[in-house]
Motif scaffolding. Structure first.
Motif, PDB file in Angstrom:
ATOM      1  N   VAL A 119       0.887  -1.277   0.213  1.00 44.33           N
ATOM      2  CA  VAL A 119      -0.279   0.126  -0.051  1.00 44.33           C
ATOM      3  C   VAL A 119       1.086   1.137  -0.244  1.00 44.33           C
ATOM      4  O   VAL A 119       1.740   1.523   0.377  1.00 44.33           O
ATOM      5  CB  VAL A 119      -1.529   0.226   0.839  1.00 44.33           C
ATOM      6  CG1 VAL A 119      -1.715   1.427   0.564  1.00 44.33           C
ATOM      7  CG2 VAL A 119      -1.742  -1.532   1.719  1.00 44.33           C
ATOM      8  N   LYS A 120       0.264   2.681  -0.765  1.00 49.40           N
ATOM      9  CA  LYS A 120       1.045   3.300  -0.741  1.00 49.40           C
ATOM     10  C   LYS A 120       0.059   4.384  -0.597  1.00 49.40           C
ATOM     11  O   LYS A 120      -0.656   4.461  -1.189  1.00 49.40           O
ATOM     12  CB  LYS A 120       1.431   3.732  -2.385  1.00 49.40           C
ATOM     13  CG  LYS A 120       2.687   5.202  -2.285  1.00 49.40           C
ATOM     14  CD  LYS A 120       3.026   5.760  -3.618  1.00 49.40           C
ATOM     15  CE  LYS A 120       3.198   7.143  -3.835  1.00 49.40           C
ATOM     16  NZ  LYS A 120       2.447   8.509  -2.781  1.00 49.40           N
ATOM     17  N   LEU A 121       0.263   4.965   0.605  1.00 49.93           N
ATOM     18  CA  LEU A 121      -0.739   6.166   1.195  1.00 49.93           C
ATOM     19  C   LEU A 121      -0.268   7.649   0.917  1.00 49.93           C
ATOM     20  O   LEU A 121       0.876   7.731   0.660  1.00 49.93           O
ATOM     21  CB  LEU A 121      -1.067   6.002   2.837  1.00 49.93           C
ATOM     22  CG  LEU A 121      -0.937   4.913   3.523  1.00 49.93           C
ATOM     23  CD1 LEU A 121      -0.574   4.975   5.095  1.00 49.93           C
ATOM     24  CD2 LEU A 121      -2.402   4.245   2.690  1.00 49.93           C
ATOM     25  N   PRO A 122      -1.671   8.011   1.019  1.00 49.95           N
ATOM     26  CA  PRO A 122      -1.102   9.698  -0.108  1.00 49.95           C
ATOM     27  C   PRO A 122      -0.415  10.511   0.730  1.00 49.95           C
ATOM     28  O   PRO A 122      -0.060  10.541   1.682  1.00 49.95           O
ATOM     29  CB  PRO A 122      -3.079   9.728  -0.064  1.00 49.95           C
ATOM     30  CG  PRO A 122      -3.440   9.181   0.408  1.00 49.95           C
ATOM     31  CD  PRO A 122      -2.583   7.978   1.437  1.00 49.95           C
ATOM     32  N   ALA A 123       0.514  11.067   0.220  1.00 53.75           N
ATOM     33  CA  ALA A 123       1.126  12.338   0.615  1.00 53.75           C
ATOM     34  C   ALA A 123       0.644  13.022   1.600  1.00 53.75           C
ATOM     35  O   ALA A 123       1.501  13.812   2.648  1.00 53.75           O
ATOM     36  CB  ALA A 123       2.331  13.182  -0.159  1.00 53.75           C
ATOM     37  N   GLN A 124      -0.744  13.783   1.195  1.00 57.54           N
ATOM     38  CA  GLN A 124      -1.163  14.851   1.847  1.00 57.54           C
ATOM     39  C   GLN A 124      -2.662  14.497   2.887  1.00 57.54           C
ATOM     40  O   GLN A 124      -2.734  15.461   3.064  1.00 57.54           O
ATOM     41  CB  GLN A 124      -2.536  15.198   0.462  1.00 57.54           C
ATOM     42  CG  GLN A 124      -1.427  16.363  -0.764  1.00 57.54           C
ATOM     43  CD  GLN A 124      -0.499  16.605   0.463  1.00 57.54           C
ATOM     44  OE1 GLN A 124      -0.586  18.178   1.065  1.00 57.54           O
ATOM     45  NE2 GLN A 124       0.732  17.236  -0.294  1.00 57.54           N
ATOM     46  N   ALA A 125      -2.473  13.020   3.387  1.00 56.96           N
ATOM     47  CA  ALA A 125      -3.734  12.651   3.834  1.00 56.96           C
ATOM     48  C   ALA A 125      -3.256  12.668   5.292  1.00 56.96           C
ATOM     49  O   ALA A 125      -1.649  12.946   6.166  1.00 56.96           O
ATOM     50  CB  ALA A 125      -3.275  11.279   4.262  1.00 56.96           C
ATOM     51  N   ASP A 126      -3.955  13.329   6.624  1.00 49.49           N
ATOM     52  CA  ASP A 126      -3.999  13.656   7.347  1.00 49.49           C
ATOM     53  C   ASP A 126      -4.766  13.074   8.406  1.00 49.49           C
ATOM     54  O   ASP A 126      -3.715  12.623   9.588  1.00 49.49           O
ATOM     55  CB  ASP A 126      -4.290  15.271   8.102  1.00 49.49           C
ATOM     56  CG  ASP A 126      -5.639  15.887   7.925  1.00 49.49           C
ATOM     57  OD1 ASP A 126      -6.708  14.076   7.417  1.00 49.49           O
ATOM     58  OD2 ASP A 126      -5.996  17.074   7.776  1.00 49.49           O
TER      59      ASP A 126
END
Length: 205
Positions: free
Chosen positions: A124-131
Motif C-alpha cells: 500500500v502506498k498512502l497519500p502524501a497529503q493525508a492527515d
C-alpha cells in the motif's frame, strides 16, 4: 457502456458511473462517454460484482464513491488515477484478491473500512497529503507486512490495523499526535519508533 460480460451504466449529466451488471469481468472506462467526461465512480457502482477482475479508470476521474467496489472479491487489477481527490468509505471493503494499491497524493484522508478485509493486500502506498486514517481502514489485511505512514498524518484512529497479523514493520508519521484504541491490535510488530509529537495513545483492556 458495453463491457466484458455485460454493461456499465453512466449518467451524462453528472459524469458518474452509476452501476454495473453483476457478470461483468473487465471494465475499461474511457475519459468520455457520448461526449461527457467521466469524473465520478458512484455510490455502490460496482458493489458485489464478484466476477470483476480488472478495472481501468480514466485520467480526469476525481472521486470514487462510498462502497463503490465493495465485495468485488476477484478484483486483482486496478490503478487509481492521480486526479482522484476523494475516496469514499468502504470503497474497497472485502476486495479479497486485491494485492497492490497506490493512492494518489491528493486524497486528504483514508476513511472507515476503505480497505478492511482485503486479505491479500501486500503493498500500500498512502497519500502524501493525508492527515488522518479513520477507524478500521485496513482491518484484517492479513497479508500486509509493512506500512509507511505519511508525515502529514496527525492521527491514526482506533482499530485501523487491527488483525493485520503479519504486519511487522511500521514507519510512523513524524507529526503523528494520536493513536487510537487497538490501532495495531493483534499485529506482530517487532519494534516501533514513536515520534516526538505523540500526545495520546489509547490502550485496550
Amino acid at each position: 457502456l458495453p463491457a466484458e460480460g455485460g454493461n456499465i451504466y453512466f449518467n451524462k449529466e453528472t459524469g458518474t458511473i452509476t452501476g454495473c451488471d453483476k457478470n461483468v469481468t473487465e471494465a475499461l472506462i474511457p475519459k468520455e462517454i457520448d461526449g461527457a467526461a467521466v469524473t465520478h465512480i458512484g455510490y455502490k457502482a460496482f458493489y458485489g460484482c464478484e466476477q470483476l477482475v480488472k478495472v481501468q479508470l480514466p485520467d480526469g476521474l476525481t472521486a470514487i464513491g462510498a462502497l463503490a467496489f465493495r465485495e468485488c472479491k476477484n478484483l486483482t487489477d486496478i490503478e487509481i488515477p492521480n486526479t482522484v481527490t476523494e475516496l469514499g468509505k468502504q470503497a474497497f471493503h472485502q476486495c479479497s484478491s486485491l494485492s497492490v494499491i497506490r493512492l494518489p497524493d491528493a486524497i486528504p484522508r483514508i476513511l472507515e473500512h476503505t480497505f478492511s478485509y482485503c486479505k491479500n493486500l501486500k503493498q500500500v502506498k498512502l497519500p502524501a497529503q493525508a492527515d488522518v486514517i479513520e477507524k478500521y481502514a485496513f482491518r484484517s489485511c492479513e497479508s500486509l507486512t509493512s506500512i509507511r505512514i505519511p508525515d502529514r498524518v496527525t492521527e491514526i484512529k482506533g482499530n485501523v490495523f487491527e488483525d493485520c497479523y503479519n504486519l511487522k514493520q511500521v514507519t510512523l508519521s513524524k507529526n503523528l499526535q494520536k493513536i487510537g484504541i487497538y490501532a495495531f491490535g493483534s499485529c506482530n510488530l517487532t519494534s516501533i519508533e514513536l515520534p516526538d509529537h505523540i500526545t495520546s495513545i489509547k490502550l485496550g483492556t
